[in-house]
Design a protein around this motif. Structure first.
Motif, PDB file in Angstrom:
ATOM      1  N   GLN A  56       0.840  -1.193   0.000  1.00 47.71           N
ATOM      2  CA  GLN A  56       0.000   0.000   0.000  1.00 47.71           C
ATOM      3  C   GLN A  56       0.879   1.249   0.000  1.00 47.71           C
ATOM      4  O   GLN A  56       1.973   1.253   0.558  1.00 47.71           O
ATOM      5  CB  GLN A  56      -0.896   0.035   1.248  1.00 47.71           C
ATOM      6  CG  GLN A  56      -1.885  -1.113   1.345  1.00 47.71           C
ATOM      7  CD  GLN A  56      -2.632  -1.089   2.672  1.00 47.71           C
ATOM      8  OE1 GLN A  56      -2.086  -0.669   3.696  1.00 47.71           O
ATOM      9  NE2 GLN A  56      -3.876  -1.535   2.662  1.00 47.71           N
ATOM     10  N   GLU A  78      -4.852   2.772 -12.286  1.00 46.30           N
ATOM     11  CA  GLU A  78      -5.011   1.344 -11.994  1.00 46.30           C
ATOM     12  C   GLU A  78      -4.576   0.522 -13.196  1.00 46.30           C
ATOM     13  O   GLU A  78      -4.927   0.825 -14.329  1.00 46.30           O
ATOM     14  CB  GLU A  78      -6.470   1.048 -11.629  1.00 46.30           C
ATOM     15  CG  GLU A  78      -6.879   1.660 -10.302  1.00 46.30           C
ATOM     16  CD  GLU A  78      -8.328   1.350  -9.941  1.00 46.30           C
ATOM     17  OE1 GLU A  78      -8.965   0.555 -10.662  1.00 46.30           O
ATOM     18  OE2 GLU A  78      -8.831   1.906  -8.932  1.00 46.30           O
ATOM     19  N   LYS A 138      -5.191  -0.689  -7.372  1.00 43.55           N
ATOM     20  CA  LYS A 138      -6.329   0.167  -7.037  1.00 43.55           C
ATOM     21  C   LYS A 138      -5.832   1.532  -6.576  1.00 43.55           C
ATOM     22  O   LYS A 138      -4.861   1.629  -5.825  1.00 43.55           O
ATOM     23  CB  LYS A 138      -7.186  -0.465  -5.934  1.00 43.55           C
ATOM     24  CG  LYS A 138      -8.523   0.248  -5.709  1.00 43.55           C
ATOM     25  CD  LYS A 138      -9.429  -0.546  -4.792  1.00 43.55           C
ATOM     26  CE  LYS A 138     -10.778   0.131  -4.616  1.00 43.55           C
ATOM     27  NZ  LYS A 138     -11.519   0.295  -5.878  1.00 43.55           N
ATOM     28  N   HIS A 148      -7.116   4.805  -4.561  1.00 44.48           N
ATOM     29  CA  HIS A 148      -8.185   5.232  -3.648  1.00 44.48           C
ATOM     30  C   HIS A 148      -8.359   6.747  -3.613  1.00 44.48           C
ATOM     31  O   HIS A 148      -9.458   7.235  -3.342  1.00 44.48           O
ATOM     32  CB  HIS A 148      -7.883   4.749  -2.222  1.00 44.48           C
ATOM     33  CG  HIS A 148      -7.949   3.261  -2.061  1.00 44.48           C
ATOM     34  ND1 HIS A 148      -9.112   2.593  -1.757  1.00 44.48           N
ATOM     35  CD2 HIS A 148      -6.990   2.303  -2.179  1.00 44.48           C
ATOM     36  CE1 HIS A 148      -8.868   1.291  -1.672  1.00 44.48           C
ATOM     37  NE2 HIS A 148      -7.579   1.091  -1.926  1.00 44.48           N
ATOM     38  N   ALA A 149      -7.269   7.497  -3.826  1.00 45.10           N
ATOM     39  CA  ALA A 149      -7.311   8.952  -3.667  1.00 45.10           C
ATOM     40  C   ALA A 149      -7.406   9.641  -5.019  1.00 45.10           C
ATOM     41  O   ALA A 149      -7.060   9.073  -6.059  1.00 45.10           O
ATOM     42  CB  ALA A 149      -6.076   9.438  -2.925  1.00 45.10           C
ATOM     43  N   GLU A 169      -3.661   7.351   5.599  1.00 40.41           N
ATOM     44  CA  GLU A 169      -4.788   6.990   4.746  1.00 40.41           C
ATOM     45  C   GLU A 169      -4.242   6.383   3.453  1.00 40.41           C
ATOM     46  O   GLU A 169      -3.235   6.843   2.900  1.00 40.41           O
ATOM     47  CB  GLU A 169      -5.638   8.226   4.434  1.00 40.41           C
ATOM     48  CG  GLU A 169      -7.001   7.885   3.861  1.00 40.41           C
ATOM     49  CD  GLU A 169      -7.978   9.044   3.911  1.00 40.41           C
ATOM     50  OE1 GLU A 169      -8.993   8.979   3.209  1.00 40.41           O
ATOM     51  OE2 GLU A 169      -7.723  10.010   4.665  1.00 40.41           O
ATOM     52  N   VAL A 170      -4.899   5.333   2.936  1.00 33.92           N
ATOM     53  CA  VAL A 170      -4.398   4.609   1.766  1.00 33.92           C
ATOM     54  C   VAL A 170      -4.623   5.429   0.497  1.00 33.92           C
ATOM     55  O   VAL A 170      -5.750   5.838   0.196  1.00 33.92           O
ATOM     56  CB  VAL A 170      -5.074   3.236   1.636  1.00 33.92           C
ATOM     57  CG1 VAL A 170      -4.564   2.509   0.394  1.00 33.92           C
ATOM     58  CG2 VAL A 170      -4.826   2.392   2.881  1.00 33.92           C
ATOM     59  N   MET A 203      -3.060   4.314  -2.650  1.00 39.51           N
ATOM     60  CA  MET A 203      -3.221   3.281  -3.692  1.00 39.51           C
ATOM     61  C   MET A 203      -2.680   1.957  -3.183  1.00 39.51           C
ATOM     62  O   MET A 203      -1.962   1.895  -2.179  1.00 39.51           O
ATOM     63  CB  MET A 203      -2.519   3.698  -4.990  1.00 39.51           C
ATOM     64  CG  MET A 203      -1.030   3.879  -4.889  1.00 39.51           C
ATOM     65  SD  MET A 203      -0.289   4.509  -6.438  1.00 39.51           S
ATOM     66  CE  MET A 203      -0.952   6.176  -6.508  1.00 39.51           C
ATOM     67  N   GLU A 204      -3.063   0.871  -3.891  1.00 38.22           N
ATOM     68  CA  GLU A 204      -2.607  -0.470  -3.544  1.00 38.22           C
ATOM     69  C   GLU A 204      -1.853  -1.080  -4.718  1.00 38.22           C
ATOM     70  O   GLU A 204      -2.076  -0.714  -5.877  1.00 38.22           O
ATOM     71  CB  GLU A 204      -3.798  -1.359  -3.172  1.00 38.22           C
ATOM     72  CG  GLU A 204      -4.550  -0.878  -1.930  1.00 38.22           C
ATOM     73  CD  GLU A 204      -5.714  -1.800  -1.581  1.00 38.22           C
ATOM     74  OE1 GLU A 204      -5.611  -3.004  -1.865  1.00 38.22           O
ATOM     75  OE2 GLU A 204      -6.711  -1.308  -1.033  1.00 38.22           O
TER      76      GLU A 204
END
Length: 667
Positions: free
Chosen positions: A600, A616, A648, A650-651, A661-662, A664-665
């Motif tokens: 992450q 992504e 993924k 997220h932001a 806080e995440v 991306m993964e």
């Protein structure tokens, strides 16, 4: 003399100006944004005026709003502090038109020296040696790469209207020039409202030494010695001192005279600073002139006895300097440590939040003749905002010589308590203990060279670790004896406290026997070493002051289950104090494993997402830029640690994120 002045700034510099104005019998007006309604400078001033939302470009650097506040308050003069509008010629011109005194230099001097490109040309004309570079403005990244290649790497990419380390990048190759140009341009626009960029040769192994000048409007100009500001991170000063341990009297005189010549060439008046870079052979080159009060001005005040803010006010009122060059003497040594709201264990990323504890050391002359000064703009219970510079205090010490001043700073840092936010106190302590710093063998690359992997705290040496174990054992004994008195009073049965204990410092065990005596405690370790400890510490106190084998020690203390969290000289250790039987059982406890976040990308600090550079499904390479997060006016580029694939995101751009806080993964 002026009856009322307005301070067009915030934080510690606003508080600093208020103190001198108050001593001179001058009333003060503070201005504040929504984020600063409960700030210290607001409560200190005689009156305060609200000027807008938290963002500086909607409040503190909006000239019309400051002018409205001046009109509403009836202030006769304005002190701009540093940063914000302090070097903005349009602001100085607006004040002039409104017949309000500017506590700073004339508009022409600001225009000439505030623009780094123009100032270099003028410096050359005045006979001041300058660094090779491109004196014109640079339009885009392609031109930046071309110019940098022609000058020769490494180069420094700088904002023309910059200062305080904002809008500055070092580029070592074409890729760095391209990336640094855009980041510098963005930071310059956000911090100064001016995105002009220029490039100059970066002098390797430099020392950053600056000359303080003071001039009036009657043709008088003097220099007040020098300050060395070589301990820097990201081109922002962290520790300063006066005088420099490197200069000899001949070089000091030459630099001072050149600084005065440059100031006189632009009809300068007020306080100002001419910055130089100095190589190993004491060759010096003009870097820039700051047409304002410097952050590090207290060290000059401590060694000269001259209040620079007072002199600025008197000069702005039209008075002549009463100080001649022959009157200036440098007495002793002064050190300044900048306390930043940034986490050194997270690569010094900004930290925000509430100051649940803020207890600076006692100011003034100490028992040993040293002096402590703390310029601050915060208070316990106050909030550190994400909208402004992360510096929350400037801790200064004075001593008869350099080592005395450094040792005084070590003690002052040991007793400076800050909780609720990440802060750089451990790092400052580590620098004060660093042999290279203490020897004076420093350059602007000191932090990069000595902490190449970032700061991970210090490890106490064998003697220090044993002393900390002794302190933990003594505090445990004091706490245990207190409990027996309380429980005995309630049950009419006194519980006995054992003498044998095992102190575990971050996993390393120190078996010992402690005997409490009226005069203190005698501690014998399993290896045969002995410690005599005297202290008046009581449970609940957050600093343990003691003497260990006759040597004084001050350790920050927090109670934790079965022991204490100790902070001393840049080291943070957990001291668990157990009976021998409990220690034996504790060895069988299973250690808690931290969660795996290797796949992450976490936001390292609270901030605003400026850009997401990948999507992504993208394959990314080690070192590739993934996202840019802005906090406290600084852009931070987050990069891939290894080759992987983005699974993924997220932001999104423009989103505000909390710490961890995440974003991306990865696969």
């Amino acid at each position: 003399m002026f009856k009322k002045i307005l301070i067009a700034n915030r934080g510690e510099i606003a508080c600093r100006v208020i103190k001198t104005a108050r001593a001179m019998g001058i009333k003060t007006v503070a201005v504040y944004s929504d984020a600063d309604k409960d700030a210290l400078h607001v409560s200190m001033a005689d009156e305060a005026i609200h000027i807008g939302p938290p963002a500086a470009n909607e409040s503190y650097i909006v000239i019309d709003k400051i002018m409205d506040a001046i009109k509403a308050s009836g202030a006769q003069a304005v002190h701009p502090g540093y940063g914000f509008l302090s070097e903005n010629p349009k602001f100085a011109e607006a004040l002039k038109k409104a017949n309000v005194a500017f506590i700073g230099p004339p508009v022409g001097a600001i225009e000439a020296m505030g623009d780094k490109i123009t100032s270099k040309k003028l410096a050359q004309e005045a006979g001041v040696s300058t660094v090779p570079g491109h004196m014109g403005l640079i339009e885009d990244a392609d031109e930046a790469v071309k110019i940098a290649s022609e000058i020769g790497y490494p180069v420094m990419i700088k904002a023309s209207a910059g200062g305080g380390g904002k809008g500055m990048r070092i580029a070592w190759d074409d890729a760095g020039a391209r990336e640094g140009f855009q980041s510098s341009k963005n930071e310059a626009a956000n911090s100064f409202g001016d995105d002009r960029i220029f490039i100059e040769k970066f002098v390797t192994q430099p020392r950053h030494i600056e000359i303080q000048v003071l001039a009036d409007s009657h043709g008088n100009c003097i220099y007040l010695g020098e300050r060395e500001c070589s301990i820097q991170r990201r081109n922002q000063k962290v520790i300063e001192e006066a005088p420099s341990p490197f200069l000899d009297e001949k070089t000091r005189k030459a630099m001072g005279e050149q600084a005065v010549a440059l100031a006189q060439a632009v009809d300068y008046s007020s306080a100002g600073t001419v910055e130089f870079i100095v190589d190993g052979d004491r060759n010096f080159y003009f870097l820039e002139m700051n047409t304002r009060l410097q952050v590090e001005h207290p060290v000059t005040e401590l060694i000269t006895g001259i209040d620079l803010v007072e002199q600025m006010i008197r000069v702005a009122y039209g008075e002549k300097l009463t100080i001649k060059q022959s009157d200036v003497t440098l007495n002793g040594w002064a050190i300044e440590s900048r306390l930043y709201a940034e986490d050194p264990y997270r690569n010094f990323l900004p930290s925000i939040g509430r100051l649940t504890r803020y207890r600076p050391p006692q100011e003034g002359e100490q028992n040993d003749g040293t002096i402590i000064r703390n310029d601050t703009g915060v208070y316990e219970g106050g909030e550190i905002s994400m909208f402004y510079d992360p510096m929350i205090a400037k801790l200064c010490t004075w001593g008869k010589d350099r080592i005395t001043a450094i040792d005084a700073m070590r003690v002052a840092l040991d007793t400076f308590e800050v909780d609720g936010i990440g802060h750089n106190l451990p790092f400052l302590s580590a620098v004060m203990d660093h042999e290279r710093f203490r020897s004076g063998n420093i350059t602007t690359a000191f932090i990069e060279e000595e902490y190449p992997e970032g700061f991970e705290g210090t490890q106490p040496d064998a003697e220090t670790a044993r002393n900390l174990a002794a302190c933990a054992a003594a505090m445990n004994m004091i706490a245990q004896l207190r409990r027996t008195r309380i429980s005995g009073a309630m049950t009419n049965h006194k519980r006995r406290v054992g003498k044998d204990w095992v102190v575990s410092l971050d996993g390393e065990e120190y078996p010992l026997r402690l005997k409490a005596k009226n005069e203190g405690a005698k501690i014998k370790f399993a290896d045969g070493s002995k410690v005599k400890l005297l202290t008046d510490w009581r449970p609940g106190q957050t600093i343990m002051r003691a003497t260990v084998n006759g040597a004084p020690i001050a350790v920050k203390v927090k109670a934790i289950p079965a022991g204490f969290a100790l902070t001393y000289r840049g080291a943070d250790v957990k001291a668990i104090v157990l009976s021998p039987r409990m220690a034996e059982l504790n060895r069988h406890m299973i250690a808690k494993v931290a969660p795996d976040t290797s796949k992450q990308l976490l936001c390292p600090m609270p901030g605003l997402v400026v850009d997401i550079m990948v999507s992504e499904g993208d394959e990314v390479q080690e070192g590739q830029a993934l996202a840019t997060v802005e906090a406290m006016k600084m852009e931070n580029i987050l990069r891939a640690e290894k080759k992987t694939k983005v699974t993924k995101v997220h932001a999104a751009k423009g989103e505000s994120l909390a710490v961890d806080e995440v974003i991306m993964e990865f696969e």
